[in-house]
Design an enzyme around this catalytic site. Structure first.
Site, PDB file in Angstrom:
ATOM      1  N   LYS A 263       0.855  -1.174   0.000  1.00  0.00           N
ATOM      2  CA  LYS A 263       0.000   0.000   0.000  1.00  0.00           C
ATOM      3  C   LYS A 263       0.897   1.231   0.000  1.00  0.00           C
ATOM      4  CE  LYS A 263      -3.939   1.963   2.305  1.00  0.00           C
ATOM      5  NZ  LYS A 263      -4.860   1.802   3.446  1.00  0.00           N
TER       6      LYS A 263
ATOM      7  N   LYS B 175      -2.089  -1.467  -4.033  1.00  0.00           N
ATOM      8  CA  LYS B 175      -2.972  -0.312  -3.907  1.00  0.00           C
ATOM      9  C   LYS B 175      -2.175   0.973  -3.883  1.00  0.00           C
ATOM     10  CE  LYS B 175      -6.324   1.435  -0.583  1.00  0.00           C
ATOM     11  NZ  LYS B 175      -6.918   1.200   0.711  1.00  0.00           N
TER      12      LYS B 175
HETATM   13  C1  PBG Z   1      -7.029   3.202   4.992  1.00  0.00           C
HETATM   14  C2  PBG Z   1      -7.687   3.006   3.688  1.00  0.00           C
HETATM   15  C3  PBG Z   1      -7.447   3.777   2.567  1.00  0.00           C
HETATM   16  C4  PBG Z   1      -8.295   3.336   1.574  1.00  0.00           C
HETATM   17  C5  PBG Z   1      -9.024   2.260   2.083  1.00  0.00           C
HETATM   18  N1  PBG Z   1      -8.631   2.072   3.416  1.00  0.00           N
HETATM   19  C6  PBG Z   1      -6.413   4.824   2.332  1.00  0.00           C
HETATM   20  C7  PBG Z   1      -6.328   5.974   3.239  1.00  0.00           C
HETATM   21  O1  PBG Z   1      -7.331   6.608   3.590  1.00  0.00           O
HETATM   22  O2  PBG Z   1      -5.213   6.291   3.597  1.00  0.00           O
HETATM   23  C8  PBG Z   1      -8.388   3.945   0.228  1.00  0.00           C
HETATM   24  C9  PBG Z   1      -9.412   3.422  -0.692  1.00  0.00           C
HETATM   25  C10 PBG Z   1      -9.683   4.305  -1.842  1.00  0.00           C
HETATM   26  O3  PBG Z   1      -9.084   5.386  -2.007  1.00  0.00           O
HETATM   27  O4  PBG Z   1     -10.541   3.914  -2.628  1.00  0.00           O
HETATM   28  N2  PBG Z   1      -6.861   2.094   5.776  1.00  0.00           N
END
Ligand code: PBG
Length: 337
Positions: A206, A260
């Protein structure tokens, strides 16, 4: 008849790539990758209350839904053949605190949603995140002590939260908070609680990305977040480090890996698939979705074609599936083809 030039003939010899592209039927015959409904995981946003479906301005076409409405959405997704949902809660501000303690409430919003969906639609998979960001008053994914997101204490908490999520019926736990050691700890906790068959899809790589903006609006963490997540997410500059991070998750027992964001990180998808051969997924995140929607709304691109092309690109890059806010649109499109 003769329309070859001597020059091109001399260069190509007998090699003509266009032979296989000459007709629809040849193109279909040689097509290497295909997008099917089986490739789709649909992320949804859940809110407290009943009977509410509210739009998210930065994600046109995506709604936040109360649990009862999420159950209806799950039925529709299952009818379309979508294999799984990924659920994200937008909980009341009053319930958010420094440590994200609501993540340890057995009957919190995410667990109520899981239980209701699994009861009404047992054949759809439910994938839940254990990161603390929906539950903290500072919007970080872990416990904040002073200026630090503390690793080990966060891991202990997310492992306990994972057990509650599995108790509620979650089929796969998808930890996204990028703490070290979390996969092993969650595996141990699940097994100790008798949840041997609950899988772990690691958000293995991530990245510390600007593409998450609309999501933070969707779960109301954008305004809360102080600073950034650079001390725990991966630097977008680093590919080899991402592979190392995924290696640890594989060793600790991850069943599936995720990359991601998606499209800007196709090289990582490819590297992980090549390195481990595990089921590998990409998360086409909120900012990617919003960009396509915005350009399409302006008439600058053909939104449907771009949607399909991006999703196919993930398949070509080695992904087994994609978490995408387009899931229902794509499933409908594929059904009518
Ligand atoms: C955090 C989380 C994020 C996303 C899903 N869970 C990133 C964040 O806010 O830092 C992003 C999903 C998206 O942008 O579609 N645990």
């Amino acid at each position: 008849m003769e329309n070859k030039t001597h020059l091109v003939d001399e260069i190509t010899g007998h090699r003509r790539m266009r032979r296989n592209r000459k007709a629809d039927w040849t193109r279909r015959l040689v097509q290497e990758n295909r997008l099917t409904v089986d490739d789709l995981i649909w992320p949804i946003f859940v809110i407290p209350g009943t009977g509410i479906v509210e739009p998210i301005p930065a994600m046109p076409g995506v709604n936040r839904m109360t649990v009862d409405m999420a159950v209806e959405a799950a039925k529709e997704a299952a009818d379309l053949g979508i294999p799984a949902l990924a659920t994200f809660p937008n909980i009341e501000m009053e319930l958010r605190d420094e440590t994200g303690s609501n993540s340890l409430e057995k009957n919190n919003l995410i667990n109520l949603a899981t239980a209701a969906i699994k009861k009404a639609v047992p054949n759809i998979g439910v994938i839940t995140d254990v990161a603390l960001d929906p539950f903290t008053s500072h919007g970080h994914d872990g416990i904040l002590r002073g200026n630090e997101i503390v690793n080990d204490e966060t891991v202990e908490q997310v492992a306990r939260a994972a057990v509650y999520q599995a108790d509620a019926g979650a089929d796969i736990i998808a930890p996204s908070e990028m703490m070290d050691g979390r996969i092993g700890a969650i595996r141990q906790a699940l097994d100790a609680a008798g949840h041997q068959s609950v899988g772990i899809m690691s958000y293995a790589t991530k990245f510390s990305s600007a593409f998450y903006g609309p999501y933070r609006e969707a779960i109301s963490t954008g305004g809360l977040l102080k600073g950034d997540k650079k001390t725990y997410y991966i630097d977008p500059a680093n590919g080899t480090e991402a592979v190392r991070d995924a290696t640890l998750d594989v060793e600790e027992g991850a069943d599936m890996l995720m990359v991601k964001p998606g499209l800007p990180y196709l090289d990582i998808c490819w590297r992980l698939k090549e390195a481990f051969g595990l089921p590998t997924f990409a998360y086409q995140v909120s900012g990617e979705y919003a960009m396509i929607k915005a350009a399409a709304a302006n008439g600058w691109i053909d939104g449907e074609k771009v949607m399909l092309e991006t999703l196919l690109a993930f398949k070509r890059a080695g992904c087994d599936g994609i978490l995408t806010y387009f899931a229902v649109d794509v499933a409908r499109h594929l059904a009518k083809k």
